[in-house]
Scaffold this active site. Structure first.
Site, PDB file in Angstrom:
ATOM      1  NE  ARG A   1      51.038  20.201  65.869  1.00  9.19           N
ATOM      2  CZ  ARG A   1      51.546  21.202  66.573  1.00  9.19           C
ATOM      3  NH1 ARG A   1      52.861  21.403  66.567  1.00  9.19           N
ATOM      4  NH2 ARG A   1      50.768  22.003  67.270  1.00  9.19           N
TER       5      ARG A   1
ATOM      6  CG  HIS B   1      47.760  23.469  63.864  1.00  7.15           C
ATOM      7  ND1 HIS B   1      48.744  22.579  64.217  1.00  7.15           N
ATOM      8  CD2 HIS B   1      48.373  24.415  63.087  1.00  7.15           C
ATOM      9  CE1 HIS B   1      49.897  22.957  63.693  1.00  7.15           C
ATOM     10  NE2 HIS B   1      49.695  24.064  62.996  1.00  7.15           N
TER      11      HIS B   1
END
Length: 256
Positions: free
Chosen positions: A60, A182
Site C-alpha cells: 500500500r 504509514h
C-alpha cells in the site's frame, strides 16, 4: 532549502473494512489509488522536484509512492524500500475488526493498545501463521528483531536509526526527499524531527484514522531542517498554508 514530504498511503482495502492492518500486506482500494494520484498531481502543480524517495516494504505504501511519483513525472528518481518504515505492528490484533475488538476487550483497553507509548498489544508468536517470520521479505533479518507486536516506543526504536542514517543526511546534503509510508511511522518522525527528541512519556497526539493521503490531519507537510520549522498544508491546494507551526497542526489533528 531542502524539503521533506511525508505521504501517508492512500486508503487500503483493510482501512475500508475497518480492520487492524499493521504489517499485513494489503492493497490500496480504488479510492486509495485515486488519493495517491491526486497527491502526485498536487506535487506537480507545486513544482516540487525530488532527489530521493523512501518507502516501506508494504504494497500500500509502495504503490502510493509510485502513483504519486508517476503523476508528478518523477517515477525515475532513486528509491529505497525498508522494513524500518513499516506501519506499527499490531500483533494478534492484525486482521481483526476494530469495532469487534472494542466489543470483546472493551473500548478503554483497545484504546490503550492503540495509543499508549509503552503498552504492547497481544503478541503473535513466531510460529503463528500470520507472523512476519514466515514472510520472505524479512528473510535477511535477525529473527530476534522481527516483532510479534509493537507499541510506539518499539516502533520509534526501529524507525529513528533509518532517519539518522539515511533521511537526515540527505536533507543535510540539500536533497529534496519524499517518504511514502504509514500513519504511525510518520507520527514518530514528525515528533522526533520537529521536537529534536523522542516521544515524551505517555503524551498523546491525535492522528486521524480517516484513510487517504494524510500527515496528521494534513495532506502534505514540509519540514525545513535549517530553521526547524514546519509548514503544513491541509486539503486546500498546495501553496496555501493552513497551519503555521507544529503546535497548530497537532491541535487540529486532535479533533480528527
Amino acid at each position: 532549502m531542502p524539503k521533506l514530504v511525508f505521504i501517508r498511503h492512500g486508503q487500503s482495502e483493510w482501512n475500508l473494512k475497518n480492520l487492524f492492518t499493521g504489517w499485513e500486506d494489503v492493497n490500496l482500494s480504488e479510492k486509495g489509488v485515486e488519493e495517491a494520484k491526486e497527491a502526485g498531481r498536487k506535487l506537480k502543480e507545486a513544482g516540487i522536484e525530488f532527489d530521493q524517495a523512501y518507502t516501506s516494504v508494504l504494497t500500500r505504501a509502495i504503490k502510493t509512492l509510485h502513483f504519486a511519483l508517476e503523476e508528478s513525472g518523477q517515477l525515475w528518481i532513486p528509491e529505497m524500500k525498508t522494513w524500518r518504515l513499516n506501519e506499527r505492528h499490531y500483533g494478534a490484533l492484525q486482521g481483526k475488526n476494530k469495532a469487534d475488538a472494542a466489543e470483546k476487550y472493551g473500548d478503554e483497553q483497545v484504546h490503550i493498545w492503540r495509543r499508549s507509548y509503552d503498552v504492547l498489544p497481544p503478541l503473535l508468536s513466531a510460529d503463528d501463521e500470520g507472523s512476519a517470520a514466515n514472510d520472505r521479505r524479512y528473510a535477511d533479518l535477525d529473527p530476534r528483531i522481527i516483532p510479534g507486536g509493537e507499541n510506539l516506543k518499539v516502533t520509534l526504536e526501529r524507525v529513528i536509526p533509518f532517519w539518522e542514517d539515511h533521511i537526515a543526511p540527505d536533507l543535510l546534503a540539500g536533497k529534496n526527499v519524499i517518504v511514502a509510508a504509514h500513519g504511525r511511522t510518520h507520527q514518530i518522525r514528525v515528533q522526533f524531527s520537529a521536537r529534536g527528541h523522542a516521544l515524551l512519556g505517555d503524551r498523546k497526539y491525535g492522528l486521524g484514522e480517516t484513510g487517504g493521503i494524510a500527515l496528521w490531519s494534513c495532506r502534505i507537510g514540509f519540514f525545513h531542517p535549517e530553521t526547524g520549522e514546519w509548514m503544513m498544508f491541509a486539503r486546500a491546494p498546495l501553496g496555501i498554508p493552513q497551519f503555521s507551526d507544529f503546535e497548530d497542526c497537532i491541535s487540529e489533528a486532535a479533533d480528527v
